[in-house]
Design a protein around this motif. Sequence first.
Motif, PDB file in Angstrom:
ATOM      1  N   ILE A  96       2.075  48.950  56.456  1.00  0.00           N
ATOM      2  CA  ILE A  96       3.389  49.535  56.208  1.00  0.00           C
ATOM      3  C   ILE A  96       4.463  48.756  56.974  1.00  0.00           C
ATOM      4  O   ILE A  96       5.525  48.438  56.434  1.00  0.00           O
ATOM      5  CB  ILE A  96       3.395  51.019  56.611  1.00  0.00           C
ATOM      6  CG1 ILE A  96       2.554  51.841  55.635  1.00  0.00           C
ATOM      7  CG2 ILE A  96       4.817  51.574  56.671  1.00  0.00           C
ATOM      8  CD1 ILE A  96       2.310  53.270  56.073  1.00  0.00           C
ATOM      9  N   PRO A 106      -3.038  53.057  58.107  1.00  0.00           N
ATOM     10  CA  PRO A 106      -2.102  52.387  57.205  1.00  0.00           C
ATOM     11  C   PRO A 106      -0.942  51.695  57.899  1.00  0.00           C
ATOM     12  O   PRO A 106      -0.231  50.899  57.284  1.00  0.00           O
ATOM     13  CB  PRO A 106      -1.571  53.543  56.356  1.00  0.00           C
ATOM     14  CG  PRO A 106      -1.564  54.701  57.310  1.00  0.00           C
ATOM     15  CD  PRO A 106      -2.788  54.512  58.183  1.00  0.00           C
ATOM     16  N   ALA A 136       2.766  56.412  60.456  1.00  0.00           N
ATOM     17  CA  ALA A 136       3.343  55.773  59.272  1.00  0.00           C
ATOM     18  C   ALA A 136       4.859  55.877  59.283  1.00  0.00           C
ATOM     19  O   ALA A 136       5.566  54.914  58.951  1.00  0.00           O
ATOM     20  CB  ALA A 136       2.766  56.408  58.009  1.00  0.00           C
ATOM     21  N   GLU A 173       2.820  56.746  52.318  1.00  0.00           N
ATOM     22  CA  GLU A 173       1.500  56.941  52.918  1.00  0.00           C
ATOM     23  C   GLU A 173       0.759  58.005  52.142  1.00  0.00           C
ATOM     24  O   GLU A 173       1.365  58.923  51.596  1.00  0.00           O
ATOM     25  CB  GLU A 173       1.712  57.337  54.390  1.00  0.00           C
ATOM     26  CG  GLU A 173       0.483  57.723  55.148  1.00  0.00           C
ATOM     27  CD  GLU A 173       0.305  59.223  55.230  1.00  0.00           C
ATOM     28  OE1 GLU A 173      -0.592  59.641  55.989  1.00  0.00           O
ATOM     29  OE2 GLU A 173       1.020  59.989  54.538  1.00  0.00           O
ATOM     30  N   LYS A 213       1.819  52.412  47.762  1.00  0.00           N
ATOM     31  CA  LYS A 213       1.164  53.554  48.390  1.00  0.00           C
ATOM     32  C   LYS A 213       0.019  53.008  49.226  1.00  0.00           C
ATOM     33  O   LYS A 213      -0.978  52.517  48.698  1.00  0.00           O
ATOM     34  CB  LYS A 213       0.641  54.538  47.348  1.00  0.00           C
ATOM     35  CG  LYS A 213      -0.032  55.756  47.963  1.00  0.00           C
ATOM     36  CD  LYS A 213      -0.496  56.757  46.922  1.00  0.00           C
ATOM     37  CE  LYS A 213      -1.135  57.977  47.575  1.00  0.00           C
ATOM     38  NZ  LYS A 213      -1.598  58.978  46.570  1.00  0.00           N
ATOM     39  N   VAL A 214       0.160  53.096  50.539  1.00  0.00           N
ATOM     40  CA  VAL A 214      -0.792  52.489  51.463  1.00  0.00           C
ATOM     41  C   VAL A 214      -1.781  53.555  51.932  1.00  0.00           C
ATOM     42  O   VAL A 214      -1.405  54.510  52.619  1.00  0.00           O
ATOM     43  CB  VAL A 214      -0.071  51.857  52.667  1.00  0.00           C
ATOM     44  CG1 VAL A 214      -1.090  51.239  53.618  1.00  0.00           C
ATOM     45  CG2 VAL A 214       0.923  50.797  52.194  1.00  0.00           C
ATOM     46  N   ALA A 230       7.376  54.035  56.916  1.00  0.00           N
ATOM     47  CA  ALA A 230       7.057  54.695  55.648  1.00  0.00           C
ATOM     48  C   ALA A 230       8.234  55.536  55.178  1.00  0.00           C
ATOM     49  O   ALA A 230       8.894  56.200  55.984  1.00  0.00           O
ATOM     50  CB  ALA A 230       5.812  55.566  55.800  1.00  0.00           C
ATOM     51  N   THR A 269       5.339  60.319  51.714  1.00  0.00           N
ATOM     52  CA  THR A 269       3.916  60.618  51.778  1.00  0.00           C
ATOM     53  C   THR A 269       3.491  61.269  50.474  1.00  0.00           C
ATOM     54  O   THR A 269       4.257  62.009  49.857  1.00  0.00           O
ATOM     55  CB  THR A 269       3.589  61.541  52.977  1.00  0.00           C
ATOM     56  OG1 THR A 269       2.177  61.774  53.028  1.00  0.00           O
ATOM     57  CG2 THR A 269       4.310  62.875  52.880  1.00  0.00           C
ATOM     58  N   ALA A 289       7.074  51.531  51.578  1.00  0.00           N
ATOM     59  CA  ALA A 289       5.728  52.071  51.404  1.00  0.00           C
ATOM     60  C   ALA A 289       5.735  53.579  51.584  1.00  0.00           C
ATOM     61  O   ALA A 289       6.530  54.130  52.367  1.00  0.00           O
ATOM     62  CB  ALA A 289       4.759  51.440  52.404  1.00  0.00           C
TER      63      ALA A 289
END
Length: 316
Positions: free
Chosen positions: A186, A182, A210, A200, A176-177, A215, A218, A198
């Motif tokens: 990612i 981010p 992202a 977000e 989890k970035v 990504a 979320t 990853a």
Amino acid sequence: MTVELAVDASLLVRGVSPVLAVPFTDQGEVDFDGFERLVQYVLSCGVTSVMFPGFASEFHKLSEDERWRLTHILLSRTRHLNDVAAVVAVQDHATILAVRRARAVVAAGADVINLLPPHFLTPSRRSLVDHICAVLEAVDPIPLVLQYAPTETGTSLDAATLGTIRERHPNLRLVKVESSPPGALIAELAARNPPLPAVEGYAGVQLPDAVRRGAVGTQPGCSFTEIYVEIWQRLTASDPDVAESGYELHRRLLPYISYWMLDTERIIAAEKLISVRRGLFASAYCREPAHRLDAEEVRMVDRFLAEFADRLPALG
């Protein structure tokens, strides 16, 4: 979800994975009935995972008894569902306590562990890695999401370090970035061989970027899950026109979330007021120390609810 399927549960932590808030009474006691209604609401929005507890849950303001009771309420709703994963967080600073908690929540029915690395008194990079690896080993093969939130914690990790950990412990399945922005991390994680997916966080402020950078999900707050689900579905659509409509919907949301996310306590307070206005629970109380919305911030919440009224029906 059964233990046999838990190794694949990380596949459910895709798309929108809301972080559950904790409602309190006006006197500051945990509203357990309100929390149960909140869980039911979030699950009704079509998500395939939920996370608890996180910063949005005010986890650092809960007693151990409160935290466990809330966790069991969540797991009572998810442990028999094969299409929904309960992501339960471990934030203990001491490695022995983090290992103990991770094993306990898995035994209680958690499908995925979310690990926030220790950050008090600035532990060394080696200490961070040792801590992460100890928890990964303790719950193997249960999948783990590693939360990287440098603004809140001051922790410093990079793609190479995360990739090395993944090579040693394949049950590190997601990162989890929450760096700001981010996207670069990612993309670095997605470019590794094999890729390290990853998700977000940070209220989805940088969600379009992202997604463009790889990504797979979320993890926002939970008071207007419907909007995040719609944005995600549109952004990831194969039809360019539908995807563009996702960018437009996010642009409408951005003035609100970018302001609220200037301070974590502010967005907690805003989301709680939104939840109360929608009838999800009864009180917008946040345990002190907390941000108190001023009159203009309250009006901002009401403008938000008016603007998105067609997507956010009252639920009370």
